[in-house]
Design a protein around this motif. Structure first.
Motif, short mmCIF file in Angstrom:
data_model
loop_
_atom_site.label_atom_id
_atom_site.label_comp_id
_atom_site.label_asym_id
_atom_site.label_seq_id
_atom_site.Cartn_x
_atom_site.Cartn_y
_atom_site.Cartn_z
N PRO A 26 5.44 -2.04 -7.63
CA PRO A 26 5.67 -3.48 -7.48
C PRO A 26 4.41 -4.29 -7.78
N LYS A 27 4.58 -5.52 -8.14
CA LYS A 27 3.46 -6.42 -8.37
C LYS A 27 2.62 -6.60 -7.11
N SER A 28 3.26 -6.51 -5.96
CA SER A 28 2.59 -6.74 -4.68
C SER A 28 1.61 -5.64 -4.30
N LEU A 29 1.63 -4.52 -5.00
CA LEU A 29 0.81 -3.36 -4.62
C LEU A 29 -0.68 -3.66 -4.78
N THR A 30 -1.48 -3.35 -3.73
CA THR A 30 -2.92 -3.57 -3.78
C THR A 30 -3.74 -2.30 -3.58
N SER A 31 -3.16 -1.26 -2.99
CA SER A 31 -3.95 -0.03 -2.80
C SER A 31 -3.07 1.21 -2.85
N ILE A 32 -3.66 2.28 -3.39
CA ILE A 32 -3.00 3.58 -3.45
C ILE A 32 -3.92 4.56 -2.75
N GLY A 33 -3.45 5.18 -1.68
CA GLY A 33 -4.30 5.97 -0.80
C GLY A 33 -4.65 7.35 -1.31
N SER A 38 0.82 -1.21 0.00
CA SER A 38 0.00 0.00 0.00
C SER A 38 0.85 1.26 0.00
N ILE A 39 0.31 2.28 -0.65
CA ILE A 39 0.93 3.60 -0.68
C ILE A 39 0.02 4.54 0.09
N GLY A 40 0.52 5.12 1.15
CA GLY A 40 -0.30 5.92 2.04
C GLY A 40 -0.74 7.25 1.46
N GLY A 41 -1.66 7.90 2.15
CA GLY A 41 -2.21 9.16 1.71
C GLY A 41 -1.16 10.25 1.57
N LEU A 83 -8.04 2.66 -5.89
CA LEU A 83 -7.43 3.98 -6.03
C LEU A 83 -8.24 4.94 -5.17
N GLY A 84 -7.62 5.56 -4.19
CA GLY A 84 -8.33 6.43 -3.26
C GLY A 84 -8.72 7.76 -3.87
N ASP A 85 -9.44 8.56 -3.11
CA ASP A 85 -9.87 9.88 -3.55
C ASP A 85 -8.68 10.76 -3.93
N TYR A 86 -8.85 11.50 -5.01
CA TYR A 86 -7.88 12.54 -5.42
C TYR A 86 -6.47 12.00 -5.67
N VAL A 87 -6.34 10.73 -5.99
CA VAL A 87 -4.99 10.14 -6.14
C VAL A 87 -4.14 10.90 -7.14
N PHE A 88 -4.70 11.20 -8.31
CA PHE A 88 -3.94 11.89 -9.36
C PHE A 88 -4.50 13.28 -9.65
N ASP A 89 -5.15 13.85 -8.69
CA ASP A 89 -5.72 15.19 -8.83
C ASP A 89 -4.61 16.20 -9.19
N ASN A 90 -4.88 17.00 -10.22
CA ASN A 90 -3.95 18.03 -10.67
C ASN A 90 -2.63 17.50 -11.18
N CYS A 91 -2.64 16.28 -11.71
CA CYS A 91 -1.48 15.77 -12.45
C CYS A 91 -1.68 16.24 -13.90
N ARG A 92 -1.35 17.47 -14.15
CA ARG A 92 -1.75 18.15 -15.38
C ARG A 92 -1.03 17.63 -16.63
#
Length: 217
Positions: A125-132, A107-110, A155-164
């Motif tokens: 990584p292949k092991s990744l299951t959640s992105i905060g 997991s990748i934290g908020g 994929l959590g809220d606003y994960v890629f927000d403003n990745c223009r």
């Protein structure tokens, strides 16, 4: 953290005398990180974060002092045997360009990499299951994200927000949950790179975004 793993990574990457590093081996890893970023303010240190899975509090992450220190960071090294990238750990690291998240992390934290405005290349990584929530918010140089080889479920809220600059987004069949405003202000994103049919759980705001993506494919 296993002492041998700590010694290999800490002595190999942190620019301090080896004997000093060895004296720190019995301390918790986060004390070492903070010592590097905080206590040596008059030294040319701070380019590397040695990360062991901790969270950085919201208040600490947005403090002016930490923001200034994070501008020095150009590399993050992950210790072995951790399963999480901590909340806000690399937030405001505006000179961080490449991140290689190792196998074993699930997991990748908020806001972990929020406002890393120079970040261009992320290896997941292949092991990744959640992105905060807001993990990569305002990563304005990020052009593509490839999660096809991962086991991401959420994929959590606003994960890629403003990745223009984000133009391409590839998600795996495992993806089940799409949060609110995941792609808000991603004006360059090519909808055809997102397999939205596998998104089975999202709120009304995200539904409007997904509905629009379907209409233009």
């Amino acid at each position: 953290m296993h002492t041998d793993d700590f010694r290999r990574l800490f002595v190999g990457f942190v620019m301090v005398d080896t004997l000093v590093a060895m004296r720190w081996l019995d301390r918790k890893w986060h004390k070492v990180v903070e010592k590097k970023l905080i206590e040596f303010e008059d030294e040319p240190f701070g380019e590397i974060i040695v990360h062991g899975g901790n969270d950085v509090s919201w208040g600490e992450a947005i403090s002016d002092a930490r923001k200034e220190r994070m501008k020095q960071v150009t590399k993050v090294v992950f210790l072995l045997n951790i399963t999480k990238v901590g909340n806000s750990v690399c937030r405001f690291a505006s000179n961080l360009v490449v991140v290689d998240i190792p196998e074993g992390i699930t997991s990748i934290g908020g806001a972990s990499f929020g406002c890393c405005s120079s970040l261009k290349d992320i290896k997941f990584p292949k092991s990744l299951t959640s992105i905060g929530r807001a993990s990569f918010i305002r990563c304005e140089s990020l052009e593509q994200v490839d999660l096809l080889h991962t086991n991401v479920l959420e994929l959590g809220d606003y994960v890629f927000d403003n990745c223009r600059s984000l133009r391409e987004m590839k998600v795996p069949d495992s993806l089940q949950t799409l949060g609110s405003n995941v792609f808000c202000n991603c004006s360059e994103l090519v909808p055809s790179t997102i397999d939205i049919d596998n998104m089975v759980d999202y709120d009304d705001v995200t539904f409007e975004v997904v509905d629009y993506l379907r209409s233009v494919q």
